[in-house]
Design an enzyme around this catalytic site. Structure first.
Site, PDB file in Angstrom:
ATOM      1  N   ASP A  46     120.857  34.988  69.017  1.00 36.33           N
ATOM      2  CA  ASP A  46     121.129  35.197  67.584  1.00 36.33           C
ATOM      3  C   ASP A  46     121.253  33.871  66.838  1.00 36.33           C
ATOM      4  O   ASP A  46     121.703  33.841  65.694  1.00 36.33           O
ATOM      5  CB  ASP A  46     122.391  36.030  67.386  1.00 36.33           C
ATOM      6  CG  ASP A  46     123.646  35.352  67.924  1.00 36.33           C
ATOM      7  OD1 ASP A  46     123.508  34.257  68.548  1.00 36.33           O
ATOM      8  OD2 ASP A  46     124.746  35.880  67.728  1.00 36.33           O
ATOM      9  N   GLN A  47     120.874  32.756  67.516  1.00 39.71           N
ATOM     10  CA  GLN A  47     120.854  31.399  66.955  1.00 39.71           C
ATOM     11  C   GLN A  47     122.237  30.751  66.820  1.00 39.71           C
ATOM     12  O   GLN A  47     122.367  29.702  66.195  1.00 39.71           O
ATOM     13  CB  GLN A  47     120.131  31.370  65.602  1.00 39.71           C
ATOM     14  CG  GLN A  47     118.654  31.766  65.692  1.00 39.71           C
ATOM     15  CD  GLN A  47     117.890  30.937  66.723  1.00 39.71           C
ATOM     16  OE1 GLN A  47     117.824  29.715  66.611  1.00 39.71           O
ATOM     17  NE2 GLN A  47     117.324  31.594  67.727  1.00 39.71           N
ATOM     18  N   ARG A 105     122.866  13.984  48.589  1.00 39.18           N
ATOM     19  CA  ARG A 105     122.360  14.029  47.217  1.00 39.18           C
ATOM     20  C   ARG A 105     123.139  15.010  46.343  1.00 39.18           C
ATOM     21  O   ARG A 105     123.004  14.995  45.121  1.00 39.18           O
ATOM     22  CB  ARG A 105     120.864  14.378  47.221  1.00 39.18           C
ATOM     23  CG  ARG A 105     119.987  13.218  47.669  1.00 39.18           C
ATOM     24  CD  ARG A 105     118.529  13.617  47.780  1.00 39.18           C
ATOM     25  NE  ARG A 105     118.248  14.326  49.010  1.00 39.18           N
ATOM     26  CZ  ARG A 105     117.033  14.748  49.389  1.00 39.18           C
ATOM     27  NH1 ARG A 105     116.001  14.514  48.589  1.00 39.18           N
ATOM     28  NH2 ARG A 105     116.857  15.376  50.543  1.00 39.18           N
ATOM     29  N   HIS A 139     123.446   7.920  50.193  1.00 39.23           N
ATOM     30  CA  HIS A 139     122.768   8.059  48.896  1.00 39.23           C
ATOM     31  C   HIS A 139     123.671   7.602  47.757  1.00 39.23           C
ATOM     32  O   HIS A 139     123.201   6.996  46.796  1.00 39.23           O
ATOM     33  CB  HIS A 139     122.349   9.509  48.685  1.00 39.23           C
ATOM     34  CG  HIS A 139     121.612   9.743  47.399  1.00 39.23           C
ATOM     35  ND1 HIS A 139     120.369   9.191  47.144  1.00 39.23           N
ATOM     36  CD2 HIS A 139     121.952  10.453  46.289  1.00 39.23           C
ATOM     37  CE1 HIS A 139     119.971   9.556  45.936  1.00 39.23           C
ATOM     38  NE2 HIS A 139     120.907  10.320  45.401  1.00 39.23           N
ATOM     39  N   ASP A 180     113.612   4.132  40.307  1.00 35.02           N
ATOM     40  CA  ASP A 180     114.377   4.787  39.243  1.00 35.02           C
ATOM     41  C   ASP A 180     115.582   3.934  38.886  1.00 35.02           C
ATOM     42  O   ASP A 180     115.974   3.028  39.627  1.00 35.02           O
ATOM     43  CB  ASP A 180     114.814   6.206  39.642  1.00 35.02           C
ATOM     44  CG  ASP A 180     115.606   6.235  40.943  1.00 35.02           C
ATOM     45  OD1 ASP A 180     116.587   5.490  41.063  1.00 35.02           O
ATOM     46  OD2 ASP A 180     115.230   7.008  41.840  1.00 35.02           O
ATOM     47  N   LYS A 203     112.056   6.647  34.701  1.00 36.52           N
ATOM     48  CA  LYS A 203     111.369   7.938  34.588  1.00 36.52           C
ATOM     49  C   LYS A 203     112.249   8.951  33.862  1.00 36.52           C
ATOM     50  O   LYS A 203     113.466   8.960  33.994  1.00 36.52           O
ATOM     51  CB  LYS A 203     110.963   8.464  35.966  1.00 36.52           C
ATOM     52  CG  LYS A 203     112.094   8.773  36.938  1.00 36.52           C
ATOM     53  CD  LYS A 203     111.529   9.384  38.219  1.00 36.52           C
ATOM     54  CE  LYS A 203     112.624   9.770  39.193  1.00 36.52           C
ATOM     55  NZ  LYS A 203     113.087   8.664  39.998  1.00 36.52           N
ATOM     56  N   ASP A 233     111.479  11.969  49.983  1.00 37.75           N
ATOM     57  CA  ASP A 233     111.431  13.377  50.366  1.00 37.75           C
ATOM     58  C   ASP A 233     110.009  13.916  50.205  1.00 37.75           C
ATOM     59  O   ASP A 233     109.231  13.943  51.145  1.00 37.75           O
ATOM     60  CB  ASP A 233     112.438  14.160  49.522  1.00 37.75           C
ATOM     61  CG  ASP A 233     112.670  15.571  50.039  1.00 37.75           C
ATOM     62  OD1 ASP A 233     111.873  16.046  50.873  1.00 37.75           O
ATOM     63  OD2 ASP A 233     113.642  16.214  49.618  1.00 37.75           O
ATOM     64  N   ALA A 235     107.744  12.487  48.220  1.00 36.78           N
ATOM     65  CA  ALA A 235     106.915  11.298  47.946  1.00 36.78           C
ATOM     66  C   ALA A 235     106.233  11.345  46.583  1.00 36.78           C
ATOM     67  O   ALA A 235     105.444  10.458  46.261  1.00 36.78           O
ATOM     68  CB  ALA A 235     105.882  11.060  49.041  1.00 36.78           C
ATOM     69  N   GLY A 236     106.541  12.338  45.765  1.00 39.14           N
ATOM     70  CA  GLY A 236     105.919  12.453  44.453  1.00 39.14           C
ATOM     71  C   GLY A 236     106.232  11.281  43.543  1.00 39.14           C
ATOM     72  O   GLY A 236     105.322  10.671  42.951  1.00 39.14           O
TER      73      GLY A 236
END
Length: 337
Positions: A46-47, A105, A139, A180, A203, A233, A235-236
């Site tokens: 059941d994980q 984050r 972060h 950023d 941005k 994450d 990469a955008g």
């Protein structure tokens, strides 16, 4: 395991290769072979996660190596359950080595009726019996204040400085770029270490994950730009920043990223991008796709984390590892003079 009677290292499943690298480096330093503590960390049908430690850890100084990367919830639960098993086995002290700290984050409320998940994770880790946390490039540095136990946050910037000096030693046109405004402090720290100029990509977002406009603050014309960030994450942003820098006259664009999350189509996006190269650390276990990507190079954190473990064991300064000078002897074999 041939123990030195002072410390033992155990690992979850998130990054076994890094854990083995750390134990090997610790063994080299103390002159005695150190193997990972024998244990089984498995899942029932059941994980549910089950942990059994096969060695005596009573009175030992225990170090758990476990990044809380994808799958974040499974790896976090593994860490908590390993800690509980060690506490109930009368370990003297439990230090969690979390090279990549997941949920970082979510460090503040961005709008009404949202959680501060990193604070919740801090509470869970503390209550599990962990006495100390060692991590790399949180972060947000204020996350250290979410804990009621000591937190040592190491930095990748001195390691990046060594790597940049080694690979770009003859390049007089380098410029560090923050992708950023929020990452300016991290980028400035690296720029000051290697004594070069800094630019910033400003941005504006319409919505999370959707960039409206981007502007470069600084002159990047005829510069070889190095984008610096803690997490990549999707990469955008990184790919769009590289395109904008080249449009503004940059000769080339490289990236140095502390944690290569690289989810979804990120690796393919990087391969098809105008980035010349990308450096990540091994805080997150690299997939085969990442390892095969010709544009991505992985640098080791095991020497740094092993030295931090020894400093904690010997009650010496961990902050001494914040400087490039202190890391050079540790990475001497990797970056020969």
């Amino acid at each position: 395991m041939n123990s030195n009677g002072k410390l033992k290292i155990i690992s979850g499943n998130s990054n076994l290769s890094l854990a083995k690298g750390i134990s090997k480096r610790v063994g080299l330093h103390i002159g005695d072979k150190i193997n990972l503590v024998k244990a089984r960390v498995e899942r029932f049908s059941d994980q549910e996660i089950f942990v059994e430690v096969f060695e005596n850890v009573r009175g030992e100084d225990m170090f758990i190596v476990q990044s809380t990367s994808n799958p974040a919830n499974d790896n976090l639960m593994e860490l908590l359950i390993i800690a509980d098993a060690l506490k109930r086995s009368s370990a003297k002290r439990i230090t969690a080595i979390i090279p990549y700290f997941g949920y970082a984050r979510q460090d503040r409320r961005t709008k009404a009726r949202t959680p501060i998940s990193s604070k919740l994770v801090a509470n869970l880790l503390t209550e599990s019996g962990i006495n100390r946390i060692l991590t790399l490039d949180l972060h947000a540095s204020q996350i250290q204040g979410f804990f009621d136990i000591p937190v040592d946050n190491l930095y990748a910037s001195p390691l990046f400085a060594i790597d940049i000096r080694h690979h770009f030693s003859r390049d007089g046109s380098l410029m560090i770029v923050s992708p950023d405004v929020g990452g300016v402090g991290r980028a400035r720290e690296l720029a000051e270490k290697i004594n070069i100029d800094l630019a910033v990509v400003d941005k504006r977002r319409k919505a999370p994950g959707e960039i409206n406009s981007m502007t470069i603050i600084g002159d990047v014309k005829d510069k070889n730009c190095i984008l610096v960030d803690d997490i990549c994450d999707t990469a955008g942003t990184l790919v769009k920043s590289a395109e904008l820098l080249l449009e503004k006259g940059a000769k080339s664009v490289h990236a140095y990223i502390s944690h290569g999350v690289l989810s979804g189509q990120a690796t393919r996006r990087i391969s098809a991008s105008k980035l010349s190269s990308m450096v990540i650390t091994d805080t997150i276990e690299a997939t085969q796709e990442v390892k095969k990507c010709k544009k991505i190079r992985i640098i080791a954190t095991a020497p740094l984390l092993a030295q931090a473990i020894l400093n904690i064991t010997h009650e010496s300064s961990v902050s001494s590892l914040f400087s490039e000078k202190s890391l050079k002897p540790i990475y001497e074999g990797i970056y020969p003079s």
